[in-house]
Design an enzyme around this catalytic site. Structure first.
Site, PDB file in Angstrom:
ATOM      1  N   GLY A 124      44.232  44.637  53.693  1.00 34.81           N
ATOM      2  CA  GLY A 124      42.930  45.143  54.132  1.00 34.81           C
ATOM      3  C   GLY A 124      42.819  46.586  53.461  1.00 34.81           C
ATOM      4  O   GLY A 124      41.957  47.670  53.899  1.00 34.81           O
ATOM      5  N   LYS A 125      43.217  46.859  52.206  1.00 32.83           N
ATOM      6  CA  LYS A 125      43.047  48.243  51.585  1.00 32.83           C
ATOM      7  C   LYS A 125      41.804  48.518  51.406  1.00 32.83           C
ATOM      8  O   LYS A 125      41.292  49.670  51.739  1.00 32.83           O
ATOM      9  CB  LYS A 125      43.881  47.999  50.136  1.00 32.83           C
ATOM     10  CG  LYS A 125      45.337  48.085  50.321  1.00 32.83           C
ATOM     11  CD  LYS A 125      45.851  48.230  48.711  1.00 32.83           C
ATOM     12  CE  LYS A 125      45.291  47.104  47.990  1.00 32.83           C
ATOM     13  NZ  LYS A 125      45.754  45.957  47.912  1.00 32.83           N
ATOM     14  N   THR A 126      40.767  47.672  50.776  1.00 27.00           N
ATOM     15  CA  THR A 126      39.755  48.022  50.540  1.00 27.00           C
ATOM     16  C   THR A 126      38.703  48.377  51.641  1.00 27.00           C
ATOM     17  O   THR A 126      37.955  49.206  51.693  1.00 27.00           O
ATOM     18  CB  THR A 126      39.001  46.783  49.731  1.00 27.00           C
ATOM     19  OG1 THR A 126      39.493  46.553  48.569  1.00 27.00           O
ATOM     20  CG2 THR A 126      37.541  46.962  49.463  1.00 27.00           C
ATOM     21  N   SER A 127      38.914  47.326  52.968  1.00 24.45           N
ATOM     22  CA  SER A 127      38.250  47.599  53.991  1.00 24.45           C
ATOM     23  C   SER A 127      38.630  49.215  54.636  1.00 24.45           C
ATOM     24  O   SER A 127      37.455  49.654  55.006  1.00 24.45           O
ATOM     25  CB  SER A 127      38.686  46.796  55.170  1.00 24.45           C
ATOM     26  OG  SER A 127      38.024  45.456  54.633  1.00 24.45           O
ATOM     27  N   GLY A 158      45.389  41.329  50.459  1.00 23.40           N
ATOM     28  CA  GLY A 158      45.271  40.733  51.596  1.00 23.40           C
ATOM     29  C   GLY A 158      45.357  41.665  52.768  1.00 23.40           C
ATOM     30  O   GLY A 158      45.194  41.012  54.097  1.00 23.40           O
ATOM     31  N   THR A 189      41.406  37.719  49.015  1.00 21.54           N
ATOM     32  CA  THR A 189      42.307  38.299  48.005  1.00 21.54           C
ATOM     33  C   THR A 189      43.536  37.396  47.623  1.00 21.54           C
ATOM     34  O   THR A 189      43.701  37.308  46.486  1.00 21.54           O
ATOM     35  CB  THR A 189      42.699  39.675  48.471  1.00 21.54           C
ATOM     36  OG1 THR A 189      41.647  40.386  48.903  1.00 21.54           O
ATOM     37  CG2 THR A 189      43.560  40.065  47.512  1.00 21.54           C
ATOM     38  N   ASP A 242      40.495  47.388  42.391  1.00 24.31           N
ATOM     39  CA  ASP A 242      40.952  46.170  43.169  1.00 24.31           C
ATOM     40  C   ASP A 242      40.337  44.845  42.587  1.00 24.31           C
ATOM     41  O   ASP A 242      39.094  44.681  42.238  1.00 24.31           O
ATOM     42  CB  ASP A 242      40.756  46.188  44.737  1.00 24.31           C
ATOM     43  CG  ASP A 242      41.420  44.794  45.572  1.00 24.31           C
ATOM     44  OD1 ASP A 242      41.654  44.011  44.706  1.00 24.31           O
ATOM     45  OD2 ASP A 242      41.646  45.036  46.759  1.00 24.31           O
TER      46      ASP A 242
END
Length: 590
Positions: A20-23, A18, A503, A45
């Site tokens: 913001g790793k993916t973004s 949550g 997430t 992820d």
């Protein structure tokens, strides 16, 4: 952005769910591709929405992203990888060994360590020189293995014989059973991770004290094994401009700035970037291109229509149902950073305020609850368990008993196994179990608990007896009775804490499945720190609140049998009065 200054070939993004790793990984990939670099974006992820972000169906094969020249993507499903990995190990013994033994092996392979090792197994080929990745100048991973997993992969080949001779029966060495044939390949991959000329690790956090403490631990753990090229990104920081006309926004801004000022020293020394909280969902190219760019137009230009009042039960209404029995065990569970300790304290205070006897037992490392609650209510007693002290005591006991008969190499393997996340859960649960028996006469509220996987390892019956024997040595402790108590909904109520974000909700759903496998049915979910329930005036926060509504509806309609929503408060919920504010919706907090 400092972390994008002369980037090496491999970029890893790591952090709690949550943050913001993916973004940020996607935005980085887009930026590097726009500079003419050929980029491969790899997601491991479990809540990956890379395909959704780009509007493409990706999956477990390298897929070109037509809308972004020079960009390709690959999604590794960690759960599917873990299942394939388990099948590879268990398949040859199925039908050969007794079914109870096979089930025991499957349980050992059901934990987080296995999932992480299986995901690492999948992307190992991407970390070594191979024809698969030769054409890419940068490979970006949106999640990274923990220090524990990397240390497991660095263990000498002796662990194989260690297990075969029955010296280990280990909960986290077990997953290594499938790696023997690829040992050289793993060494090459781990060497690539530790090479600062090839790899850069980006720690992603939010401007919250607990999250920053967690990231500091991750930094130290990874630096200790040679992953020294680290950068820090603090994501989702509320812009000062939002604080001007909204008391809630002003309080959040002040809280975040205080957390950043009190950041652990080890993080202060890292190169650091800060990304403002955005009002928009990070889906689509336009959003990604704006994520890493500082702009003055971050706020939405028009107001968002929110419901006049969030139609969701309050924490107080959950406590109404808990209080009916007059006593029992209440366990608050959830991933890190969702506010388990605070919610446990709020439940305990609410029960005590109704004249019911309550023992709140917490493993909160900050210890602020003990300090602010002790003696505050006549019906409330508070005890604090130090996770580090309990874990060290437990580790030392296992080494003194089980480890006493091992040679130096075997002892080193056992020490590594005892560094697993399960070990702290077991050690803290040992300490908690001394208090559980009180629940027959009063309420015992526990602020954290082991996962279903760990509880099954603790259950001293059938296939798990060998595991318990190893874990418990000669302590004489028996966990069958506590386990039966946890499985009995009349004696125990498990509350799962989460946030109204994609997430964290997915992680909570996975935890619920884990508990059900152990025969424990969660009683309720609590959605914590809800902006929507706080009814903000800030346009940016109203947009964030609007985005929460879908996740709250998902909890209400798909995941939870009963649930409550707790608003984000202006003031930190410390002390009896503010904890009671969590249980009762307060209109003046809007």
């Amino acid at each position: 952005m400092h972390f994008l200054n002369q980037p090496p070939r491999y970029l890893f993004f790591t952090g709690k769910g949550g943050v913001g790793k993916t973004s940020i990984a996607c935005a980085t990939a887009v930026q590097l591709a726009s500079e003419g670099k050929r980029v491969l974006l790899v997601s491991t992820d479990p809540a990956s929405n890379v395909g959704q972000v780009f509007g493409e169906s990706i999956g477990n094969h390298i897929t070109e992203i037509p809308a972004v020249p020079n960009l390709w993507a690959l999604e590794i499903d960690p759960q599917a990888a873990a299942q394939a990995y388990r099948d590879r190990i268990v398949g040859p013994v199925r039908g050969v060994l007794p079914e109870t033994v096979v089930k025991g092996i499957e349980e050992q392979l059901s934990g987080a360590c296995t999932t992480e090792i299986a995901a690492f197994d999948e992307f190992t080929a991407l970390l070594i020189d191979s024809t698969l990745t030769a054409d890419f100048e940068h490979i970006i991973f949106d999640t990274a293995p923990t220090g524990h997993t990397i240390r497991l992969l660095q263990l000498p080949g002796a662990w194989s014989g260690f297990l075969e001779e029955g010296k280990g029966d280990a909960s986290c060495l077990g997953p290594l059973a499938g790696l023997e044939k690829q040992r050289t390949q793993y060494k090459t991959a781990v060497d690539a991770l530790a090479d600062p000329q090839r790899t850069r690790l980006v720690l992603v956090a939010r401007a919250q004290r607990a999250t920053l403490r967690e990231v500091a631990r991750t930094h130290e753990e990874l630096a200790a094994i040679g992953l020294s090229q680290q950068y820090l990104v603090v994501n989702g920081v509320l812009p000062a401009s939002e604080a001007a006309h909204d008391e809630l926004a002003a309080a959040i801004h002040q809280r975040e700035q205080a957390a950043l000022a009190a950041m652990p020293d080890v993080l202060q020394a890292l190169p650091r970037d800060q990304i403002d909280l955005k009002p928009f969902n990070l889906v689509g190219l336009d959003a990604l291109r704006h994520l890493l760019v500082a702009t003055n137009s971050g706020s939405p230009t028009s107001s968002i229509e929110l419901p006049a009042q969030l139609d969701a039960p309050s924490l107080s209404s959950l406590v109404d149902d808990i209080a009916v029995d007059g006593h029992g065990l209440v366990m608050v569970m959830g991933k890190g950073g969702v506010g388990k300790t605070t919610l446990a304290a709020a439940v305990a205070v609410e029960l005590a305020h109704r004249g019911l006897p309550v023992h709140l037992t917490t493993s909160d490392p900050a210890a602020h609850l003990s300090e602010t609650l002790e003696g505050s209510l006549p019906n409330l007693t508070v005890s604090r368990i130090d996770p580090h002290a309990e874990t060290e005591r437990y580790r030392q006991h296992v080494l003194d008993t089980k480890g006493a008969q091992l040679d130096a190499q075997g002892r080193a393997l056992l020490e590594e196994d005892l560094r697993s996340p399960c070990t702290e859960e077991i050690a803290v649960f040992q300490a908690f179990s001394r208090i559980i028996r009180e629940a027959g006469k009063k309420f015992v509220v526990m602020d954290t608990a082991p996962t279903g996987h760990t509880l099954l390892l603790l259950d001293a019956t059938g296939a798990y007896h060998r595991e318990v024997t190893r874990q418990m040595g000669n302590t004489g402790l028996h966990y069958t009775t506590p386990m039966m108590q946890l499985q009995d909904p009349k004696q125990t109520k498990v509350l799962i804490a989460t946030l109204a974000e994609t997430t964290p909700v997915l992680e909570a759903a996975n935890l619920q499945s884990d508990l059900r496998r152990a025969g424990i049915e969660p009683w309720a979910w609590i959605v914590n720190n809800s902006v929507a329930a706080a009814r903000p005036n800030s346009l940016l926060l109203r947009q964030r609140a609007f985005n929460e509504l879908r996740e709250i509806d998902s909890v209400a309609t798909h995941h939870a049998k009963r649930f409550a929503v707790v608003p984000l408060l202006k003031n930190e919920p410390v002390g009896v009065d503010r904890l009671r504010d969590l249980a009762h919706p307060i209109t003046e907090e809007a």
